[in-house]
Design a protein around this motif. Structure first.
Motif: not given
Length: 256
Positions: A34-39, A50-62, A64-72
């Motif tokens: 149904l869709g995706l949730q990003w952290r 569920n097919k969209a390309t995502i872009q994200h810029a990080y302003e702080t260093s470290g 970063m664990p990136v989690t993609m949750t898929t909703h069915f």
């Protein structure tokens, strides 16, 4: 309704970036999602298709664990986590913009932040030294590069021409009303608390002296006698406000 049991994943265009840079996430999720949730690991969350390309810029260093949750539609949510490494940018502090008089003392520019051993720096003058000595107005920039991460930072400082006076290099005391006197143009006269100007010939004889900021200056005479055309030496002492006395010394050409 039968959903796929495959967990969604994602790829990235890179997994090591510098702070302020952008990373692209390519999700791989089943068409039944149904869709995706990003952290993104930096406190930012967002939803996408569920097919969209995502872009994200990080302003702080470290790290970063990136989690993609898929909703069915019927099956429980599934999650996939990967790690992005964000490196800090080198720090530069050249101080604030300042002024320089071409005939005054030079300015020493250096990075006020201490550099670690894995960093190197390059000035826009081509120098790679820790500091540079500036004797001319202009824009000066420093680039610091981290050898391990490749992250770089550039900072620019502007050095303006900021003199308390602009001293002419020649004058023509011919009585035509134009450039008949040798006298500096006071650029910041409102801030000058004391002033002294002396003119000498090439043998060191004092020909003219004044303490008057608003005076006309030297008319090319000594004891009412016209002096010969040639080069003379001036010495000017100025106290700006409550600051230290500044001394300007040079040559002026008398033209007849």
């Amino acid at each position: 309704t039968v959903d796929s049991l495959s967990a969604g994943t994602f790829l990235t265009d890179r997994d090591h970036i510098c702070a302020g840079q952008e990373i692209i996430f390519y999700p791989r999720a089943d068409s039944t999602a149904l869709g995706l949730q990003w952290r993104f690991g930096d406190g930012v969350e967002m939803a996408s298709g569920n097919k969209a390309t995502i872009q994200h810029a990080y302003e702080t260093s470290g790290v970063m664990p990136v989690t993609m949750t898929t909703h069915f539609r019927a099956c429980p949510d599934t999650s996939f986590t990967d790690t992005v490494y964000v490196y800090a940018l080198p720090k530069i502090d050249l101080g604030s913009d300042t002024g320089l008089c071409p005939d005054g003392p030079s300015i020493l520019l250096r990075n006020l932040h201490h550099l670690k051993d894995d960093h190197y720096q390059v000035w826009n003058t081509g120098d790679t030294t820790e500091s540079i000595e500036v004797v001319h107005p202009g824009r000066y920039s420093l680039t610091v590069i981290n050898e391990r991460s490749g992250c770089r930072t550039t900072e620019t400082v502007v050095i303006k021409k900021d003199c308390f006076m602009d001293v002419p290099n020649a004058f023509t005391p011919n009585g035509d009303g134009w450039n008949d006197y040798f006298f500096p143009r006071l650029l910041l006269s409102g801030r000058i608390t004391s002033f002294k100007m002396q003119v000498f010939n090439r043998w060191g004889q004092l020909l003219f002296e004044t303490l008057n900021i608003d005076g006309r200056g030297w008319d090319g005479k000594y004891n009412s006698i016209d002096q010969a055309a040639g080069v003379y030496i001036y010495r000017i002492q100025v106290m700006p406000g409550n600051g230290p006395v500044q001394t300007y010394q040079g040559n002026v050409t008398l033209v007849r």
